[in-house]
Design an enzyme around this catalytic site. Structure first.
Site, PDB file in Angstrom:
ATOM      1  CD  GLU A  84      39.620  46.868  78.022  1.00 28.07           C
ATOM      2  OE1 GLU A  84      40.313  45.894  78.376  1.00 28.07           O
ATOM      3  OE2 GLU A  84      39.533  47.917  78.687  1.00 28.07           O
ATOM      4  CG  HIS A 103      33.713  46.056  76.576  1.00 29.69           C
ATOM      5  ND1 HIS A 103      33.335  46.068  77.896  1.00 29.69           N
ATOM      6  CD2 HIS A 103      34.551  47.113  76.425  1.00 29.69           C
ATOM      7  CE1 HIS A 103      33.917  47.084  78.508  1.00 29.69           C
ATOM      8  NE2 HIS A 103      34.656  47.734  77.637  1.00 29.69           N
ATOM      9  CG  HIS A 105      32.276  52.055  78.336  1.00 32.57           C
ATOM     10  ND1 HIS A 105      33.296  52.960  78.178  1.00 32.57           N
ATOM     11  CD2 HIS A 105      32.877  50.848  78.439  1.00 32.57           C
ATOM     12  CE1 HIS A 105      34.459  52.320  78.162  1.00 32.57           C
ATOM     13  NE2 HIS A 105      34.225  51.030  78.311  1.00 32.57           N
ATOM     14  CE1 TYR A 124      10.016  37.810  83.456  1.00 28.54           C
ATOM     15  CE2 TYR A 124      11.230  35.911  82.637  1.00 28.54           C
ATOM     16  CZ  TYR A 124      10.390  36.981  82.409  1.00 28.54           C
ATOM     17  OH  TYR A 124       9.917  37.215  81.152  1.00 28.54           O
ATOM     18  CG  HIS A 166      35.648  49.397  82.174  1.00 29.88           C
ATOM     19  ND1 HIS A 166      36.920  48.937  81.938  1.00 29.88           N
ATOM     20  CD2 HIS A 166      35.105  49.601  80.940  1.00 29.88           C
ATOM     21  CE1 HIS A 166      37.143  48.898  80.630  1.00 29.88           C
ATOM     22  NE2 HIS A 166      36.050  49.286  80.010  1.00 29.88           N
ATOM     23  CE1 TYR A 219      10.359  32.112  77.104  1.00 28.92           C
ATOM     24  CE2 TYR A 219      12.356  33.040  76.158  1.00 28.92           C
ATOM     25  CZ  TYR A 219      11.005  33.115  76.407  1.00 28.92           C
ATOM     26  OH  TYR A 219      10.293  34.193  75.941  1.00 28.92           O
TER      27      TYR A 219
HETATM   28 ZN   LIG Z   1      35.682  49.507  78.013  1.00 32.14          ZN
END
Ligand SMILES: [Zn+2]
Length: 223
Positions: A84, A103, A105, A124, A166, A219
């Site tokens: 990726e 990234h 899953h 929130y 994904h 914040y």
């Molecule tokens: Zn992936």
């Protein structure tokens, strides 16, 4: 901007291992990157390699990819970059304030992504992504330029998004911020799944979410 160094490489590997501890990584499906300048002053990012468990990673396994690379012929390193890598590249090219990307899953966020559902304004903390919902990018085949563009579009106004069928992409100014965002998205996704199982979930108004988004801009900022 951060230069490539042993310290940033070790910090990237530590972040990858934290994904396992936080239970947001599944086998070798996650990947992590950080924006750096290489020794020639070229802007790009370091990314985890494909197919190596995080426990086994050493600093020299990370791959440097320059911005605007169209394929891996310009990659620098001993290993092959995560499949990726283009998704990470397109996000760094579009968003100059992103310093790191995680990234995953992770289970609950991916469950919602499999329903092609964004995470709406039910809590929130959804406002921490910078919008009134956490968007869900349209489905594209993994590892393709189409998926990279789909994710970069969904992240245009947000710090995190789901990827249909994904997983999740989370960004931050630095590695710890990107990791925190990935953990927060998974926590919100889990809460939302449970809240939905109890019945229809009332949502916060656009006005209230606009207020929350403004509050998150300041914040946690210390004097
Ligand atoms: Zn992936």
């Amino acid at each position: 901007m951060m230069k490539d160094s042993q310290a940033i490489r070790e910090s990237l590997i530590a972040t990858a291992r934290q994904m396992n501890i936080a239970r947001i990584n599944v086998n070798k499906s996650g990947n992590v990157s950080a924006r750096v300048l290489n020794e020639l002053g070229q802007e790009g990012f370091l990314i985890t390699p494909t197919g190596i468990a995080y426990e086994a990673l050493v600093p020299s396994d990370l791959v440097f990819i320059p911005l605007f690379a169209k394929d891996l012929s310009q990659a620098q390193g001993e290993r092959i970059a995560s499949s990726e890598w283009a998704l990470h590249a397109r996000v760094y090219e579009r968003k100059g304030d992103v310093g790191a990307i995680v990234h995953t899953h992770s289970v609950y966020a991916t469950a919602l992504a499999c329903q092609e559902m964004p995470i709406p304004a039910f809590h929130y903390m959804v406002a921490t992504v910078g919008g009134k919902e956490i968007p869900c990018a349209p489905y594209c085949t993994f590892g393709t330029d189409a998926l990279a563009m789909s994710a970069a579009d969904a992240l245009a106004e947000h710090k995190a998004c789901l990827l249909s069928h994904h997983g999740v992409v989370a960004t931050g100014n630095d590695l710890s911020a990107a990791l925190r965002m990935a953990i927060e998205v998974e926590n919100l996704a889990q809460c939302y799944c449970i809240a939905r199982s109890l019945g229809e979930v009332p949502l916060l108004s656009d006005e209230e979410m606009a207020l929350n988004i403004e509050k998150f801009k300041t914040y946690g900022v210390q004097k």
